[in-house]
Design a protein around this motif. Sequence first.
Motif, PDB file in Angstrom:
ATOM      1  N   PHE A  42       0.841  -1.197   0.000  1.00  0.00           N
ATOM      2  CA  PHE A  42       0.000   0.000   0.000  1.00  0.00           C
ATOM      3  C   PHE A  42       0.877   1.249   0.000  1.00  0.00           C
ATOM      4  CE2 PHE A  42      -3.004  -2.979   2.168  1.00  0.00           C
ATOM      5  CZ  PHE A  42      -4.042  -2.884   1.255  1.00  0.00           C
ATOM      6  N   THR A  43       0.280   2.357  -0.434  1.00  0.00           N
ATOM      7  CA  THR A  43       0.910   3.672  -0.325  1.00  0.00           C
ATOM      8  C   THR A  43      -0.020   4.564   0.481  1.00  0.00           C
ATOM      9  OG1 THR A  43       1.784   3.362  -2.564  1.00  0.00           O
ATOM     10  CG2 THR A  43       1.980   5.563  -1.602  1.00  0.00           C
ATOM     11  N   GLU A  44       0.560   5.305   1.416  1.00  0.00           N
ATOM     12  CA  GLU A  44      -0.210   6.229   2.250  1.00  0.00           C
ATOM     13  C   GLU A  44       0.226   7.664   1.970  1.00  0.00           C
ATOM     14  OE1 GLU A  44      -2.635   5.637   4.349  1.00  0.00           O
ATOM     15  OE2 GLU A  44      -2.517   3.495   4.838  1.00  0.00           O
ATOM     16  N   LYS A  45      -0.631   8.619   2.328  1.00  0.00           N
ATOM     17  CA  LYS A  45      -0.273  10.025   2.171  1.00  0.00           C
ATOM     18  C   LYS A  45       1.019  10.339   2.914  1.00  0.00           C
ATOM     19  CE  LYS A  45      -3.426  13.418   2.051  1.00  0.00           C
ATOM     20  NZ  LYS A  45      -3.190  14.445   1.016  1.00  0.00           N
ATOM     21  N   GLN A  46       1.239   9.684   4.061  1.00  0.00           N
ATOM     22  CA  GLN A  46       2.449   9.927   4.828  1.00  0.00           C
ATOM     23  C   GLN A  46       3.696   9.585   4.020  1.00  0.00           C
ATOM     24  OE1 GLN A  46       2.548  11.432   7.892  1.00  0.00           O
ATOM     25  NE2 GLN A  46       4.748  11.524   7.495  1.00  0.00           N
ATOM     26  N   ASP A  47       3.597   8.606   3.142  1.00  0.00           N
ATOM     27  CA  ASP A  47       4.746   8.251   2.292  1.00  0.00           C
ATOM     28  C   ASP A  47       5.113   9.411   1.377  1.00  0.00           C
ATOM     29  OD1 ASP A  47       4.932   5.603   3.319  1.00  0.00           O
ATOM     30  OD2 ASP A  47       3.282   4.987   2.010  1.00  0.00           O
ATOM     31  N   LEU A  48       4.097  10.131   0.884  1.00  0.00           N
ATOM     32  CA  LEU A  48       4.372  11.299   0.049  1.00  0.00           C
ATOM     33  C   LEU A  48       5.030  12.398   0.874  1.00  0.00           C
ATOM     34  CD1 LEU A  48       2.181   9.677  -1.614  1.00  0.00           C
ATOM     35  CD2 LEU A  48       1.445  11.882  -2.512  1.00  0.00           C
ATOM     36  N   ARG A  49       4.570  12.563   2.109  1.00  0.00           N
ATOM     37  CA  ARG A  49       5.170  13.581   2.977  1.00  0.00           C
ATOM     38  C   ARG A  49       6.619  13.222   3.302  1.00  0.00           C
ATOM     39  NH1 ARG A  49       0.040  12.799   6.636  1.00  0.00           N
ATOM     40  NH2 ARG A  49      -1.472  14.119   5.544  1.00  0.00           N
ATOM     41  N   ASP A  50       6.858  11.933   3.564  1.00  0.00           N
ATOM     42  CA  ASP A  50       8.197  11.495   3.941  1.00  0.00           C
ATOM     43  C   ASP A  50       9.199  11.672   2.806  1.00  0.00           C
ATOM     44  OD1 ASP A  50       7.219  10.797   6.420  1.00  0.00           O
ATOM     45  OD2 ASP A  50       7.086   8.651   5.984  1.00  0.00           O
ATOM     46  N   HIS A  51       8.700  11.715   1.571  1.00  0.00           N
ATOM     47  CA  HIS A  51       9.594  11.834   0.412  1.00  0.00           C
ATOM     48  C   HIS A  51       9.442  13.190  -0.274  1.00  0.00           C
ATOM     49  CE1 HIS A  51       9.493   7.498   1.150  1.00  0.00           C
ATOM     50  NE2 HIS A  51      10.681   7.472   0.588  1.00  0.00           N
TER      51      HIS A  51
END
Length: 432
Positions: free
Chosen positions: A65-74
């Motif tokens: 899965f991909t979460e919004k937090q992954d976008l923030r972390d990168h």
Amino acid sequence: MEHIIWNPTMECMPREQLRTLQDERLRDVVRRVYENVPFYRNKMQERGITPMDIRGVCDIELLPFTEKQDLRDHYPFGLFAVPQSEIVRIHASSGTTGKPTVVGYTGGDIDRWSELMARSMYCAGIGKADIVQVAYGYGLFTGGLGAHYGAERIGATVVPISGGNTVRQLMLLQDFGATALCCTPSYALNLAEALEAQGVKQTKLKSGIFGAEPWTQAMRERIEAMLGIDAINIYGLSEVMGPGVSVECLCKQGMHIWEDHFLPEIIGDDNRGLPYGERGDLTFTTLTKHGMPLLRYRTHDLCELTSEPCACGRTHVCMSRVMGRTDDMLIIRGVNVFPSQVEHALLQVEGIVPQYQIVIERQGNLDTMEVQVELSPDFMSDTVRDIEALENRIVSAIAAHALVSATVKLCQPGTLPRSEGKAKRVLDKRQM
């Protein structure tokens, strides 16, 4: 009822043929992210899989899965799958700590987005002869340019007025003779009531495409009655593309998801896929995006899917209206707002303590947000000027970090409700 279809070959494709296309495109996007995005390569390696293990949609649950937090972390460009030189557009939505969630588009992505918005325009009965007033905001928000490009693709006349300035909106709506309106549903209702207040009984409007915030069937019926139009629901999110991920046709029995470009799943509490007709977390895999493709992106929007045949002839599955969220995100006048954004803003201001409550109400047709926050015991001044200055600093901090306007109510220390468990930070009176 006549249904005009922009791309009958793709929109009315037999389900078996559509699945074959999805299988092919899923294999391609998995290979591309594995080769070009370290985040996904690491995630897949942790699961012990390679692109060779993904034969098609039947293997979707093998993928992470991909979460919004992954976008923030990168942030900002860590999930891009192409070199910066191939990115022609950047859009963004508000983030939880002031930094936005960033999305990059190649020229091909923009072209595909325009194509899907053209389909969406046709779903709403909008064609080349129409004049489309786009009252979504332009800029980093995807709404304005998304609708704009779709209307241009079908050859319609575009009035790119953007949001706000109701007096000017009404003047141009009447003077230019717009036949279609694109904006949030709450703003459409606001325009309708403003027209009524002016004594305007009729316009040339026949259709409206409304999205970016939840709205009810009752609100649809009111807009339709006041403006004399078909009010069509559209769905999208910046991370996946923008508006045009799905849209209602004139049958108004759910929003057709463009499955040749987005693979939808409904995920249950156990992180397993649910069958059609069951409510869960709407999740998308982007099948054709090149700038920033996403695998199994959790939208946290609660809805259901159905594959019941639609009278319009389109074969793509339909999603219901969004029935709620699985996280604490609020939608205020089309802007995504997290309580943590407000908290982060409050921490930047001296003279208060981070004991706060967010009160959401609907005044007329528009949502309002009041932030009640406690003064610090060390705040000594009680002059009106000092109080107003502090309120203004808080308002500015919230606007900078959450990208939404709010009113502020300063409270005496110790007066806001306390909880022994998780603090109840939001009082949403729209749902009462």
